[in-house]
Design an enzyme around this catalytic site. Structure first.
Site, PDB file in Angstrom:
ATOM      1  CG  ASP A 398      -1.972  -0.957   1.313  1.00  0.00           C
ATOM      2  OD1 ASP A 398      -2.247  -1.419   0.108  1.00  0.00           O
ATOM      3  OD2 ASP A 398      -2.611  -1.251   2.082  1.00  0.00           O
ATOM      4  CD  GLU A 399       3.278   2.776   4.504  1.00  0.00           C
ATOM      5  OE1 GLU A 399       4.438   2.700   4.531  1.00  0.00           O
ATOM      6  OE2 GLU A 399       2.513   2.877   5.186  1.00  0.00           O
ATOM      7  CB  CYS A 400       4.877   2.816  -3.361  1.00  0.00           C
ATOM      8  SG  CYS A 400       3.608   3.618  -3.693  1.00  0.00           S
TER       9      CYS A 400
END
Length: 459
Positions: A398-400
């Site tokens: 989700d945070e790349c």
């Protein structure tokens, strides 16, 4: 203000890594709080600007729940469809974008293409309109030796079906094999225990008359432990499942090297050369150390031919070239398969990869427990896998930090435990976030039809 009191009142989620967290990614610190450092005073001072900067949408946190149904899917063998996260604004840091034109869809047109001797180099549309090799006649010699009659078409066909472009040494090596065994180039190295397979079957005309689903080509000679980055081109004996293949870090780039693997033993990948000539030379050197004198004569004969051709074409026969050594600087994690993970990574912001929330030893032990557990105990260990590492890996995605999900998918694949749906989800979803659709499709096709055997041809 009391630092510990402020920490407890902080509405953000506690970071799993605590004070040991090394993340500098601003998004990470916006979402997660960290225990106060005793050496730093006023860490949680009442600063309105700081509070506003760190504040996040609490409803998002509340709605983010652990995917408990995934465990049920693994137990009940029900497929899971992954939902990609919204990261479009942060993908700009990566330069490995793939154009939409690379994804080709097959047409359902049942009419085969009429092949003539004056056929020009084909286009992608010719593949979409029907199976080029669907018919075979005495007048049509293209099926028998494609490389000699239509090299350009064979390249397009391989890219269309296997999703990879093969390097120059691949085609040059097949030309050599045609000279060594004109009747059946695939058996040109049979005297040293190797056979040409995979995309070589296209050049050898073995796909003439073959009409398969698109996913079938993706599992053609794909061994049990093979990651989607590996494309097998040579097979050895079926007892050990020995095979050699090209390995890519990016599906749109040329292979970084060739690796060998014993598919009936484990998932360890060993680099043995930058090109196929060097890989076979390394293979021969290894076999000569233990073979009998008669076999050694056969190995020496082929090795001399390989060396002469490689010198003529200026191919490096080294087991480890400068290019291969330079790749080590990009490796972010060693991974269970030992080949090392290379994904887009911004070192300044540390965006693209973070370490797994569990050590390699702990992960290996947990996967072994799941693999050997009795049916009534399996759910317990699956729940531990979910809470201890899968949830944190999903947060990383989700945070790349897409490399984290790829590493975990690789590790589960290499371990050998049957968690096909979890492995497919981890690999396919994170590969797609990087716009590596070819790897994603191969992951899904392989996990849907994974075989621990050496009967892997679709022909």
């Amino acid at each position: 203000m009391d630092a510990h009191k402020s920490y407890s009142e902080d509405p953000r989620l506690p970071c799993h890594y605590g004070r040991k967290c090394y993340q500098k990614n601003p998004n990470h610190h916006i979402k997660y709080k960290h225990p106060p450092d005793p050496k730093r005073k006023n860490q949680y001072r009442n600063n309105n600007d700081d509070v506003k900067r760190r504040k996040m949408d609490l409803t998002t946190i509340d709605n983010k729940k652990i995917n408990e149904t995934e465990l049920e899917h693994e137990l009940n063998n029900i497929p899971i469809e992954a939902e990609p996260s919204d990261v479009s604004t942060q993908l700009k840091v990566f330069s490995n974008d793939v154009s939409d034109s690379d994804s080709e869809t097959e047409s359902t047109n049942p009419n085969p293409i009429n092949i003539h001797s004056d056929q020009k180099s084909p286009t992608n549309s010719s593949l979409e309109n029907g199976n080029y090799f669907r018919t075979k006649s005495k007048e049509d010699t293209t099926c028998n030796h494609i490389n000699g009659h239509n090299t350009e078409f064979s390249k397009v066909y391989i890219k269309s079906k296997f999703l990879f472009e093969m390097p120059e040494d691949f085609y040059k090596f097949f030309e050599l094999c045609e000279r060594l065994n004109a009747d059946n180039p695939s058996d040109a190295l049979i005297s040293i225990g190797l056979k040409l397979v995979g995309p070589f079957d296209v050049l050898n005309g073995k796909f003439c008359g073959v009409d398969k689903n698109s996913d079938d080509y993706l599992i053609h000679w794909r061994y049990y432990y093979d990651p989607p980055n590996l494309q097998t081109i040579l097979k050895g004996d079926d007892k050990t499942g020995y095979h050699i293949g090209y390995f890519r870090d990016n599906p749109d780039d040329k292979p970084v090297f060739l690796v060998e693997n014993y598919g009936m033993k484990d998932g360890i990948l060993t680099p043995i050369g930058e090109n196929i000539f060097g890989a076979i030379s390394s293979y021969i050197e290894d076999r000569k150390k233990t073979c009998d004198p008669f076999s050694k004569m056969k190995f020496n004969k082929i090795q001399n031919i390989i060396k002469e051709e490689a010198d003529k074409l200026s191919f490096d026969l080294s087991r480890k070239t400068k290019k291969m050594t330079k790749r080590n600087d990009k490796v972010l994690s060693r991974t269970f398969n030992k080949v090392g993970l290379v994904v887009p990574y911004e070192r300044k912001t540390q965006l693209g990869y973070r370490k797994l929330a569990m050590s390699d030893k702990e992960l290996g032990e947990l996967l072994t427990k799941i693999d050997k557990a009795k049916p009534e105990e399996k759910s317990k260990f699956l729940a531990e896998l979910q809470s201890e590492i899968l949830t944190w890996t999903d947060i990383a995605c989700d945070e790349c930090d897409f490399g984290t999900g790829i590493e975990l998918g690789w590790d589960i694949l290499c371990h050998g435990v049957d968690l096909s749906h979890t492995t497919s989800r981890l690999l396919a979803s994170n590969f797609r976030q990087l716009k590596w659709e070819a790897f994603a499709k191969i992951s899904e096709a392989h996990m849907a039809n994974r075989k621990k055997s050496c009967r892997l041809s679709i022909i």
